[in-house]
Design a protein around this motif. Structure first.
Motif, mmCIF file in Angstrom:
data_model
loop_
_atom_site.group_PDB
_atom_site.id
_atom_site.type_symbol
_atom_site.label_atom_id
_atom_site.label_comp_id
_atom_site.label_asym_id
_atom_site.label_seq_id
_atom_site.Cartn_x
_atom_site.Cartn_y
_atom_site.Cartn_z
ATOM 1 N N SER A 40 33.315 31.091 37.729
ATOM 2 C CA SER A 40 33.310 31.857 38.969
ATOM 3 C C SER A 40 32.623 33.205 38.782
ATOM 4 C CB SER A 40 34.743 32.052 39.463
ATOM 5 O OG SER A 40 34.773 32.854 40.617
ATOM 6 N N LEU A 41 32.940 33.878 37.667
ATOM 7 C CA LEU A 41 32.303 35.172 37.391
ATOM 8 C C LEU A 41 30.808 35.016 37.173
ATOM 9 C CD1 LEU A 41 34.967 36.729 34.969
ATOM 10 C CD2 LEU A 41 34.515 37.389 37.343
ATOM 11 N N PHE A 42 30.394 33.969 36.482
ATOM 12 C CA PHE A 42 28.976 33.731 36.238
ATOM 13 C C PHE A 42 28.221 33.443 37.532
ATOM 14 C CE2 PHE A 42 25.335 32.820 33.798
ATOM 15 C CZ PHE A 42 24.730 31.685 34.324
ATOM 16 N N ALA A 43 28.831 32.640 38.416
ATOM 17 C CA ALA A 43 28.198 32.326 39.701
ATOM 18 C C ALA A 43 28.042 33.581 40.550
ATOM 19 C CB ALA A 43 29.027 31.266 40.441
ATOM 20 N N THR A 44 29.054 34.445 40.540
ATOM 21 C CA THR A 44 28.976 35.691 41.304
ATOM 22 C C THR A 44 27.861 36.585 40.778
ATOM 23 O OG1 THR A 44 31.360 35.598 41.712
ATOM 24 C CG2 THR A 44 30.269 37.722 42.051
ATOM 25 N N TYR A 45 27.729 36.669 39.456
ATOM 26 C CA TYR A 45 26.673 37.485 38.833
ATOM 27 C C TYR A 45 25.284 36.978 39.216
ATOM 28 C CZ TYR A 45 23.514 39.128 35.189
ATOM 29 O OH TYR A 45 22.452 39.662 34.520
ATOM 30 N N ARG A 46 25.095 35.651 39.153
ATOM 31 C CA ARG A 46 23.787 35.087 39.510
ATOM 32 C C ARG A 46 23.457 35.317 40.974
ATOM 33 N NH1 ARG A 46 22.053 29.325 37.502
ATOM 34 N NH2 ARG A 46 20.181 30.251 38.408
ATOM 35 N N SER A 52 19.225 40.868 44.443
ATOM 36 C CA SER A 52 18.544 42.092 44.012
ATOM 37 C C SER A 52 17.061 41.840 43.791
ATOM 38 C CB SER A 52 19.190 42.627 42.730
ATOM 39 O OG SER A 52 18.514 43.770 42.252
ATOM 40 N N VAL A 53 16.724 40.673 43.171
ATOM 41 C CA VAL A 53 15.329 40.350 42.929
ATOM 42 C C VAL A 53 14.585 40.127 44.233
ATOM 43 C CG1 VAL A 53 13.803 38.585 41.955
ATOM 44 C CG2 VAL A 53 15.757 39.409 40.637
#
Length: 235
Positions: A40-46, A52-53
């Motif tokens: 879940s944390l990884f998906a939120t970061y991506r 942002s990009v």
């Protein structure tokens, strides 16, 4: 007090309860919960990284944005320099974003659309000006360039010195855009030319271009032009 026999002590120790064992099911469930939290944390970061990009533009260059109604901070984010990759070498130009915002905005838009890729310098007049643009405007450009060479010297404007980048004031259609690079102070272009930049590097390339052989109409005998244009925020 009666003494407890060793055999009785052994029986009592066997009756004491050992430590509670964690079942395999509980261990598996805990591991699954940890894995789900990490995913879940990884998906939120991506997700936020991708947003942002997309916000700044994935190509490294800002997407075209009209300068109309933008504050100074947003205008500052637009590219301030253009590198013309010509058949004779590179010419770096500083763009006048504050002095000619509408022209610079249109120039940037056309650069990103590849408008200047392959553009030829259709007129080259030594010690005067280099002209590139659509074939439809050659007649008019040749007429005022020729007349300009015969006019007397007037008081020069700082914007009409040598190595300035400009475009014609003559109204052009949405697809056309003429480019002029002066190779000498041109005081009589105030009514003909809108200056929106200046050459800061590659003056020797400009001088090499103006030395090419031309016919009686100032048209280069061999092709010379712009291969492509690269936009930069900073140099």
């Amino acid at each position: 007090m009666a003494r407890i026999k060793p055999q009785a002590l052994l029986i009592q120790s066997k009756k004491k309860k050992g430590p509670t064992r964690v079942s395999v099911t509980t261990i598996v469930l805990c591991n699954l919960v940890v894995v789900l939290i990490v995913l879940s944390l990884f998906a939120t970061y991506r997700h936020w990284s991708r947003r942002s990009v997309e916000h700044i533009g994935g190509s490294g260059l800002p997407n075209h944005v009209s300068t109309d109604g933008l504050d100074d901070s947003k205008k500052y984010d637009l590219p301030g320099f253009a590198i013309l990759n010509t058949s004779k070498g590179y010419i770096t130009v500083e763009l006048f974003k504050d002095g000619s915002p509408e022209i610079v905005d249109r120039f940037l838009d056309l650069c990103q659309k590849g408008h200047f890729k392959g553009m030829t310098f259709s007129h080259v007049i030594k010690h005067y000006v280099i002209h590139g643009g659509d074939s439809q405007g050659l007649g008019a450009a040749e007429e005022w360039i020729s007349k300009g060479k015969l006019r007397g010297q007037l008081n020069t404007s700082p914007k009409h010195e040598a190595f300035m980048l400009g475009t014609s004031k003559i109204k052009q259609d949405g697809k056309g855009f003429e480019l002029f690079i002066t190779t000498a102070p041109i005081p009589d272009l105030n009514d003909k030319l809108i200056v929106f930049g200046r050459v800061i590097k590659g003056e020797d390339v400009v001088q090499e271009i103006e030395e090419v052989d031309t016919d009686e109409h100032y048209r280069p005998k061999a092709r010379v032009g712009i291969n492509n244009v690269t936009l930069k925020r900073d140099i």
